[in-house]
Scaffold this motif. Structure first.
Motif, PDB file in Angstrom:
ATOM      1  N   GLY A  50     -17.864  -0.598   8.056  1.00 41.87           N
ATOM      2  CA  GLY A  50     -18.026   0.664   8.258  1.00 41.87           C
ATOM      3  C   GLY A  50     -18.101   1.550   7.065  1.00 41.87           C
ATOM      4  O   GLY A  50     -18.617   2.539   7.064  1.00 41.87           O
ATOM      5  N   PHE A  51     -18.334   0.653   6.009  1.00 35.55           N
ATOM      6  CA  PHE A  51     -18.377   1.387   4.690  1.00 35.55           C
ATOM      7  C   PHE A  51     -19.936   1.302   4.163  1.00 35.55           C
ATOM      8  O   PHE A  51     -20.257   0.049   4.010  1.00 35.55           O
ATOM      9  N   GLY A  52     -20.357   2.324   3.672  1.00 35.48           N
ATOM     10  CA  GLY A  52     -21.883   2.335   2.878  1.00 35.48           C
ATOM     11  C   GLY A  52     -21.672   2.021   1.633  1.00 35.48           C
ATOM     12  O   GLY A  52     -22.843   1.735   0.761  1.00 35.48           O
ATOM     13  N   TYR A  53     -20.384   2.281   1.008  1.00 32.93           N
ATOM     14  CA  TYR A  53     -20.358   2.203  -0.477  1.00 32.93           C
ATOM     15  C   TYR A  53     -18.986   2.174  -0.887  1.00 32.93           C
ATOM     16  O   TYR A  53     -18.104   2.340   0.018  1.00 32.93           O
ATOM     17  N   LEU A  54     -18.669   2.275  -2.236  1.00 34.40           N
ATOM     18  CA  LEU A  54     -17.205   2.097  -2.704  1.00 34.40           C
ATOM     19  C   LEU A  54     -17.207   3.229  -3.932  1.00 34.40           C
ATOM     20  O   LEU A  54     -18.288   3.344  -4.495  1.00 34.40           O
ATOM     21  N   VAL A  55     -15.923   3.606  -4.074  1.00 35.49           N
ATOM     22  CA  VAL A  55     -15.770   4.632  -5.286  1.00 35.49           C
ATOM     23  C   VAL A  55     -14.969   3.775  -6.265  1.00 35.49           C
ATOM     24  O   VAL A  55     -13.702   3.619  -6.026  1.00 35.49           O
ATOM     25  N   ALA A  56     -15.327   3.381  -7.370  1.00 36.19           N
ATOM     26  CA  ALA A  56     -14.528   2.446  -8.232  1.00 36.19           C
ATOM     27  C   ALA A  56     -13.390   3.449  -8.598  1.00 36.19           C
ATOM     28  O   ALA A  56     -13.411   4.630  -9.175  1.00 36.19           O
ATOM     29  N   MET A  57     -12.270   2.878  -8.445  1.00 35.63           N
ATOM     30  CA  MET A  57     -11.075   3.793  -9.206  1.00 35.63           C
ATOM     31  C   MET A  57      -9.848   2.579  -9.652  1.00 35.63           C
ATOM     32  O   MET A  57      -9.941   1.540  -9.264  1.00 35.63           O
ATOM     33  N   GLY A  58      -9.112   3.001 -10.544  1.00 41.43           N
ATOM     34  CA  GLY A  58      -8.236   2.203 -11.000  1.00 41.43           C
ATOM     35  C   GLY A  58      -8.161   1.747 -12.437  1.00 41.43           C
ATOM     36  O   GLY A  58      -7.382   1.034 -12.885  1.00 41.43           O
ATOM     37  N   LEU A  59      -9.292   2.127 -13.109  1.00 42.15           N
ATOM     38  CA  LEU A  59      -9.448   1.801 -14.463  1.00 42.15           C
ATOM     39  C   LEU A  59      -8.319   2.398 -15.493  1.00 42.15           C
ATOM     40  O   LEU A  59      -7.786   1.532 -16.399  1.00 42.15           O
ATOM     41  N   ALA A  60      -7.877   3.301 -15.129  1.00 44.22           N
ATOM     42  CA  ALA A  60      -6.951   4.035 -15.890  1.00 44.22           C
ATOM     43  C   ALA A  60      -5.591   3.159 -16.059  1.00 44.22           C
ATOM     44  O   ALA A  60      -4.871   2.699 -17.020  1.00 44.22           O
TER      45      ALA A  60
END
Length: 458
Positions: A50-60
Motif C-alpha cells: 500500500g506504499f508508493g514511496y518511502l521517506v528516508a530517515m534515521g541518518l542523524a
C-alpha cells in the motif's frame, strides 16, 4: 550480575549488535581479510503493502552511532567471558581494543523520497567495521523511515491546514525508540509530539490534551463533568477538553451554552471514541468556532475516510498505528570487496553489484525520471541523491535542523505524481537501470556461474 535496567548509553552502542556480526568479524581477522575495503548498501527490496514511496530517515542517529563506535576493556572482557570466542585469534581482541569507525558513508539526506532497491545509505570501510555496524544501522533507519513515511502520508492526506500530533510514546517499542519516533514524526510532517522529553530535547513545544481519568476523578469528587472542565481550565486556560468520557453531545451542548454567555474561553475539544465523522459534524454545529481534535487508533487510511465523509476535524492525535505500523524491511548487503563487485543471487532476494548512485530529474516541480546506476556513471544533468556525509572516520556536516528536514520531506513528496501518493492502491515505481549497472550485473552473474561450473567440474 544481571542488569535489571537495560538502559542504553553511547558507550554501549558497539555491543548493540547481533552475535554473528562479531563472530564474522573474528573470522575476517583470523583470515586476514578484516582490513579489506568493503562497501555495503542499505535498501528496501520492496515497499510495504500500500506504499508508493518511502521517506528516508534515521541518518542523524546512524552518524551519532558511528562517532561513538568503540569497545571498552570491560566490554571486551565480557565478550571473552562468554566462551564463544575461545578460538578467536588474539588479534581480534587487539582490533576491538583499538576500534574506531574509519570509513566513509554516503547517504540520501533525511526527508528524501526513495523507492524500492535504491540505497538509502552506503558504508565503505574496512570489512570488519562495515560488517559490524549492520544491525544498529538497520534498527535505526528501518524504524525511523517507517515513522517518517507514515507521517508524510498522513500530512499529504490531511492537508497543510490540519494539525497532526504525535501521541505514540506509550505504544513505541521502547522508551528510547519513542524519542526517535517523535523526531521522525515531526521530520515527516507532524506538528508536535506529546513526548515531553523528546520535545524539549528537540527544542520544540510539547503538545497534549487531557485524559479520561481527570474527568472521572474530578466528576466523582466535585459532582459533575462541568466542574472537571472548569477545574482544568483554572490551571490551563483555554486548553482542549476531552468530551467523550460520558456523553460527547451532551458535553458539547453544555459547553456551547457557556461559550455563548462568555463564561468559558474554549479553544478546542477532543473526541476519542464513537462515530467520529458524525460526532464531529454534530459538535461543529454546536461549537462552530472551536477546533475539534480526533484521536483513537487513527492513521492515513482513517484520515482519508474522514475527509471523504466530510468530517469536521481540525486536528488529529496519532499514536499506535504510527509508531507500530507496517515495517520497512530494509536490508544491508555487500556490493563490493577490494574493488571486486559482488551480488546475491538467492531466489527472490537477488541484489545488484557495485557502488551505486541514484540520479533524479525533477522538472517544473515534478518527478520526471529516475535512474539507478553506478557511482561512476555520468549524472547527465540529474541530481545525485547520495552524498558523502562521513569521510575517513570524520563527520562532514553538522546535524540539520528539524525544520529543514521537514521542509525537504514536504518538497520531496510534492514532486511525486498523485498515482504514487494515493493511499488506495498506489502505483509502483521502478527507476531505470543504467547500461553500466546492467552490464556490471550481467558480468558479475557470469563470473558467479563460471565459478560454480568450475567447482562442479572438479
Amino acid at each position: 550480575m544481571e542488569d535489571q535496567e537495560l538502559t542504553l548509553a553511547p558507550a554501549d552502542y558497539s555491543l548493540l549488535t547481533d552475535l554473528y556480526q562479531l563472530t564474522m568479524a573474528a573470522c575476517y581477522v583470523g583470515e586476514g581479510l578484516d582490513q579489506r575495503r568493503a562497501s555495503f548498501e542499505l535498501f528496501a527490496r520492496r515497499l510495504p503493502d500500500g506504499f508508493g514511496y518511502l521517506v528516508a530517515m534515521g541518518l542523524a542517529q546512524a552518524l551519532n552511532y558511528l562517532e561513538n563506535f568503540r569497545f571498552s576493556a570491560d566490554q571486551i572482557e565480557a565478550l571473552k567471558a562468554t566462551g564463544i570466542f575461545a578460538h578467536a585469534p588474539d588479534r581480534f581482541w587487539e582490533t576491538l581494543a583499538g576500534a574506531r569507525f574509519t570509513g566513509d558513508v554516503w547517504a540520501v539526506p533525511e526527508g528524501t523520497v526513495v523507492f524500492a532497491n535504491e540505497p538509502l545509505l552506503r558504508v565503505e570501510a574496512p570489512l570488519w567495521q562495515a560488517q559490524l555496524v549492520e544491525t544498529y544501522l538497520l534498527n535505526t533507519i528501518n524504524y525511523q523511515t517507517m515513522i517518517a513515511t507514515k507521517s508524510a502520508r498522513m500530512r499529504d492526506v490531511a492537508g497543510d491546514e490540519a494539525i497532526l500530533l504525535e501521541f505514540g510514546t506509550r505504544r513505541a517499542f521502547s522508551p528510547q525508540a519513542s524519542l526517535w519516533a517523535a523526531r521522525a514524526a515531526i521530520a515527516g510532517g507532524m506538528n508536535a509530539t506529546s513526548n515531553v522529553l523528546a520535545a524539549l530535547r528537540l527544542n520544540r513545544q510539547p503538545s497534549g490534551t487531557m485524559a479520561h481519568a481527570l474527568v472521572m476523578a474530578l466528576t466523582a469528587v466535585e459532582g459533575n463533568e462541568d466542574e472537571a472542565f472548569a477545574a482544568f481550565h483554572r490551571y490551563f486556560p483555554g486548553a482542549v477538553l476531552l468530551i467523550d468520557t460520558y456523553d460527547s453531545l451532551a458535553a458539547a451542548q453544555r459547553l456551547a451554552e457557556q461559550v455563548k454567555t462568555q463564561d468559558l474561553d474554549l479553544r478546542g475539544v477532543r473526541l476519542d471514541s464513537g462515530d467520529l465523522v458524525e460526532l464531529s459534524k454534530q459538535v461543529r454545529s454546536l461549537l462552530p468556532n472551536i477546533s475539534i481534535v480526533a484521536s483513537g487508533d487513527l492513521d492515513e487510511v482513517e484520515i482519508l475516510r474522514f475527509k471523504r465523509a466530510g468530517a469536521e476535524i481540525n486536528a488529529y492525535g496519532i499514536g499506535t498505528k504510527l509508531v507500530t505500523g507496517v515495517p520497512v524491511n530494509g536490508v544491508y548487503k555487500l556490493v563490493e570487496i577490494d574493488g571486486i563487485p559482488v551480488m546475491k543471487e538467492s531466489s527472490g532476494k537477488a541484489t545488484r553489484p557495485g557502488r551505486k548512485q541514484i540520479f533524479r530529474r525533477v522538472v517544473d516541480g515534478q518527478l520526471h525520471s529516475e535512474r539507478l546506476g553506478l557511482l561512476t556513471d555520468d549524472p547527465q544533468g540529474d541530481d545525485s541523491l547520495l552524498h558523502l556525509v562521513y569521510k575517513q572516520g570524520e563527520r562532514l556536516q553538522e546535524p540539520e535542523p528539524l525544520e529543514a528536514i521537514a521542509a525537504r520531506t514536504a518538497a520531496s513528496v510534492a514532486t511525486l505524481p498523485s498515482s504514487l501518493r494515493q493511499i488506495d492502491r498506489p502505483d509502483s515505481f521502478t527507476p531505470e537501470i543504467t547500461p553500466a549497472l546492467q552490464e556490471l550485473t550481467e558480468q558479475t552473474q557470469r563470473n558467479i556461474h563460471r565459478f560454480y561450473t568450475e567447482q562442479n567440474l572438479k
